[in-house]
Write an enzyme that holds these catalytic residues in place. Structure first.
Site, PDB file in Angstrom:
ATOM      1  N   GLU A   1      -6.635   4.908   7.444  1.00 24.87           N
ATOM      2  CA  GLU A   1      -6.264   6.171   7.224  1.00 24.87           C
ATOM      3  C   GLU A   1      -7.572   6.941   7.027  1.00 24.87           C
ATOM      4  O   GLU A   1      -7.943   8.153   6.948  1.00 24.87           O
ATOM      5  CB  GLU A   1      -5.639   6.167   6.284  1.00 24.87           C
ATOM      6  CG  GLU A   1      -3.905   6.160   7.161  1.00 24.87           C
ATOM      7  CD  GLU A   1      -2.918   4.851   6.479  1.00 24.87           C
ATOM      8  OE1 GLU A   1      -3.183   5.373   5.376  1.00 24.87           O
ATOM      9  OE2 GLU A   1      -1.808   5.210   7.077  1.00 24.87           O
TER      10      GLU A   1
ATOM     11  N   HIS B   1      -9.669   0.946   4.788  1.00 23.56           N
ATOM     12  CA  HIS B   1      -8.229   1.691   5.834  1.00 23.56           C
ATOM     13  C   HIS B   1      -8.753   2.369   6.885  1.00 23.56           C
ATOM     14  O   HIS B   1      -9.446   3.696   5.871  1.00 23.56           O
ATOM     15  CB  HIS B   1      -7.620   1.838   4.149  1.00 23.56           C
ATOM     16  CG  HIS B   1      -5.660   2.083   4.892  1.00 23.56           C
ATOM     17  ND1 HIS B   1      -5.554   2.906   5.561  1.00 23.56           N
ATOM     18  CD2 HIS B   1      -5.091   0.653   5.033  1.00 23.56           C
ATOM     19  CE1 HIS B   1      -4.263   2.104   6.400  1.00 23.56           C
ATOM     20  NE2 HIS B   1      -4.245   1.573   5.623  1.00 23.56           N
TER      21      HIS B   1
ATOM     22  N   GLU C   1      -6.067  -5.291  10.577  1.00 27.42           N
ATOM     23  CA  GLU C   1      -4.797  -3.511  10.759  1.00 27.42           C
ATOM     24  C   GLU C   1      -5.185  -3.479  11.848  1.00 27.42           C
ATOM     25  O   GLU C   1      -5.530  -2.867  11.548  1.00 27.42           O
ATOM     26  CB  GLU C   1      -4.618  -3.210   9.586  1.00 27.42           C
ATOM     27  CG  GLU C   1      -4.531  -2.962   8.182  1.00 27.42           C
ATOM     28  CD  GLU C   1      -3.609  -2.724   7.301  1.00 27.42           C
ATOM     29  OE1 GLU C   1      -2.969  -2.732   6.844  1.00 27.42           O
ATOM     30  OE2 GLU C   1      -4.336  -1.884   6.461  1.00 27.42           O
TER      31      GLU C   1
ATOM     32  N   SER D   1       2.878  -2.172  10.482  1.00 29.39           N
ATOM     33  CA  SER D   1       4.609  -2.250  10.420  1.00 29.39           C
ATOM     34  C   SER D   1       5.131  -4.097  10.279  1.00 29.39           C
ATOM     35  O   SER D   1       6.176  -4.690  11.196  1.00 29.39           O
ATOM     36  CB  SER D   1       4.692  -2.218  11.874  1.00 29.39           C
ATOM     37  OG  SER D   1       4.676  -1.113  11.892  1.00 29.39           O
TER      38      SER D   1
ATOM     39  N   GLY E   1       2.883  -0.456   4.362  1.00 28.31           N
ATOM     40  CA  GLY E   1       2.942   0.225   3.812  1.00 28.31           C
ATOM     41  C   GLY E   1       4.225   0.426   3.381  1.00 28.31           C
ATOM     42  O   GLY E   1       4.477   0.313   2.283  1.00 28.31           O
ATOM     43  N   GLY E   2       4.971   0.633   4.483  1.00 31.40           N
ATOM     44  CA  GLY E   2       5.790   1.800   4.611  1.00 31.40           C
ATOM     45  C   GLY E   2       6.977   0.699   3.666  1.00 31.40           C
ATOM     46  O   GLY E   2       8.195   1.558   2.630  1.00 31.40           O
TER      47      GLY E   2
ATOM     48  N   ASN F   1       0.931  -0.985  -0.334  1.00 31.74           N
ATOM     49  CA  ASN F   1       0.189   0.026  -0.232  1.00 31.74           C
ATOM     50  C   ASN F   1       0.908   1.443   0.010  1.00 31.74           C
ATOM     51  O   ASN F   1       1.717   2.175   0.501  1.00 31.74           O
ATOM     52  CB  ASN F   1      -0.962  -0.512   1.549  1.00 31.74           C
ATOM     53  CG  ASN F   1      -1.856   0.986   1.115  1.00 31.74           C
ATOM     54  OD1 ASN F   1      -1.737   2.112   0.199  1.00 31.74           O
ATOM     55  ND2 ASN F   1      -2.321   1.936   2.349  1.00 31.74           N
ATOM     56  N   TRP F   2       0.567   1.740  -1.320  1.00 34.95           N
ATOM     57  CA  TRP F   2       2.144   3.476  -1.249  1.00 34.95           C
ATOM     58  C   TRP F   2       1.530   3.904  -0.579  1.00 34.95           C
ATOM     59  O   TRP F   2       2.066   5.593  -0.292  1.00 34.95           O
ATOM     60  CB  TRP F   2       2.232   3.938  -3.127  1.00 34.95           C
ATOM     61  CG  TRP F   2       2.891   1.796  -3.778  1.00 34.95           C
ATOM     62  CD1 TRP F   2       4.291   0.823  -2.679  1.00 34.95           C
ATOM     63  CD2 TRP F   2       3.293   2.237  -4.808  1.00 34.95           C
ATOM     64  NE1 TRP F   2       4.153  -0.211  -4.133  1.00 34.95           N
ATOM     65  CE2 TRP F   2       4.416   0.817  -5.164  1.00 34.95           C
ATOM     66  CE3 TRP F   2       3.544   3.240  -6.191  1.00 34.95           C
ATOM     67  CZ2 TRP F   2       4.954   0.685  -6.567  1.00 34.95           C
ATOM     68  CZ3 TRP F   2       3.737   2.817  -7.521  1.00 34.95           C
ATOM     69  CH2 TRP F   2       4.590   1.328  -7.373  1.00 34.95           C
ATOM     70  N   LYS F   3       0.524   4.272  -0.567  1.00 30.81           N
ATOM     71  CA  LYS F   3      -0.576   5.429   0.175  1.00 30.81           C
ATOM     72  C   LYS F   3      -0.033   6.932  -0.672  1.00 30.81           C
ATOM     73  O   LYS F   3      -0.195   6.301  -2.063  1.00 30.81           O
ATOM     74  CB  LYS F   3       0.581   5.929   1.606  1.00 30.81           C
ATOM     75  CG  LYS F   3      -0.063   4.586   2.630  1.00 30.81           C
ATOM     76  CD  LYS F   3      -0.234   4.853   4.384  1.00 30.81           C
ATOM     77  CE  LYS F   3      -0.244   3.524   4.463  1.00 30.81           C
ATOM     78  NZ  LYS F   3      -0.200   3.570   6.021  1.00 30.81           N
TER      79      LYS F   3
ATOM     80  N   GLY G   1       2.057   1.969  10.474  1.00 29.18           N
ATOM     81  CA  GLY G   1       3.082   3.166  10.386  1.00 29.18           C
ATOM     82  C   GLY G   1       3.764   3.277  11.931  1.00 29.18           C
ATOM     83  O   GLY G   1       4.878   4.281  11.783  1.00 29.18           O
TER      84      GLY G   1
HETATM   85  C1  PEP Z   1      -0.882  -0.053   5.813  1.00 29.25           C
HETATM   86  O1  PEP Z   1      -0.845   1.340   5.570  1.00 29.25           O
HETATM   87  O2  PEP Z   1      -1.794  -1.056   5.811  1.00 29.25           O
HETATM   88  C2  PEP Z   1       0.379  -0.355   6.536  1.00 29.25           C
HETATM   89  C3  PEP Z   1       0.541  -1.984   7.266  1.00 29.25           C
HETATM   90  O3  PEP Z   1       1.135   0.108   6.859  1.00 29.25           O
HETATM   91  P1  PEP Z   1       2.959   0.245   7.520  1.00 29.25           P
HETATM   92  O4  PEP Z   1       3.152  -1.559   6.961  1.00 29.25           O
HETATM   93  O5  PEP Z   1       3.478   1.520   7.582  1.00 29.25           O
HETATM   94  O6  PEP Z   1       2.691  -0.017   9.145  1.00 29.25           O
END
Ligand code: PEP
Length: 251
Positions: A98, A96, A168, A214, A235-236, A9-11, A174
């Site tokens: 966010e 999500h 999640e 994470s 994500g990251g 997930n590049w956001k 994050g």
């Molecule tokens: C996400 O945005 O779905 C996520 C899991 O982010 P991260 O891996 O950065 O925690």
């Protein structure tokens, strides 16, 4: 059908040239590799068509990160499920945390989005998960049950079977703070039970449930080794081929 999936997930990251280079780099890195999971990248809307046209989409599925809750028409700035499907994308991330937090998406809105995504041939990656306070009060099981049942349990079984669920925990997104593999297994097993109670054991056993929060090269192996963890939403660590590849190879 239940699958192992590692989805990025590049956001709201990467310009189009940067995103294209990242997608091509991943495509290149996967050439000749026999993978034990499907790979998906969730990219910004404006990247969808370009990236889907530049990579081997049989190897890397392309996902949008949201879609409109309307079919078409006078909704300035919105992007419909049909538009997403027309780019060659096959998935859409919905719900999500966010989007729930910053854009106030409710279960009612998400239900409409899921229906539109399915009607347009997209696979929703449907995100659920509790905030820290809910976990600390021991409410996390109830929270995920509500999120699933309010948005998804009006679907007929054959439609529900087309979804991917991503658990999640919001406190792990994050933050660098991952759920332990045991915590993930415990709640994934619970989610599967909740699905079984509604749709039966067979459909629950066939549902793909990803972990997100994470996830990285260090913790991925332990997480995906758990029987009810079918992969991850990342994500990251999906923003660099060097960090994403070891997660894909964790299976
Ligand atoms: C996400 O945005 O779905 C996520 C899991 O982010 P991260 O891996 O950065 O925690």
């Amino acid at each position: 059908m239940r699958k192992n999936i590692i989805a990025g997930n590049w956001k709201m990251n990467t310009t189009l040239p940067e995103g294209l280079a990242l997608a091509k780099g991943l495509n290149e890195a996967l050439i000749g590799k026999a993978l034990a999971c499907d790979v998906v990248i969730g990219v910004p809307f404006i990247h969808l068509a370009t990236i889907a046209g530049a990579i081997d989409t049989a190897k890397i599925g392309v996902a949008a990160q949201n879609c409109a809750d309307k079919e078409k028409g006078a909704y300035t700035g919105e992007v419909s499920a049909a538009m997403i499907a027309s780019t060659g994308a096959k998935y859409v991330i919905l719900g999500h945390s966010e989007r729930r937090q910053y854009y106030h998406e409710t279960s009612a809105t998400l239900k409409t989005k899921v229906n539109l995504a399915l009607a347009n041939g997209l696979t929703p990656i449907f995100c659920i998960g509790e905030v820290l306070e809910e976990r600390e009060k021991g409410k996390h099981f109830d929270v995920v049950d509500e999120q699933i049942s309010n948005a998804l349990f009006d679907l007929p079984a054959e439609e529900f079977a087309r979804l991917v669920i991503a658990y999640e925990p919001v406190w792990a997104i994050g933050t660098g703070r991952t759920a332990t593999a045991d915590q993930a297994q415990e709640i994934h097993a619970h989610i599967r039970q909740t699905i079984a109670a509604k749709y039966g054991d067979d459909l629950a056993a066939e549902t793909t449930i990803l972990y997100g929060g994470s996830m990285n090269a260090e913790n991925a192996k332990d997480l995906v080794a758990k029987p009810d963890v079918d992969g991850g939403l990342i994500g990251g660590a999906s923003l660099s081929v060097g960090k994403f590849l070891p997660i894909i190879e964790a299976f």
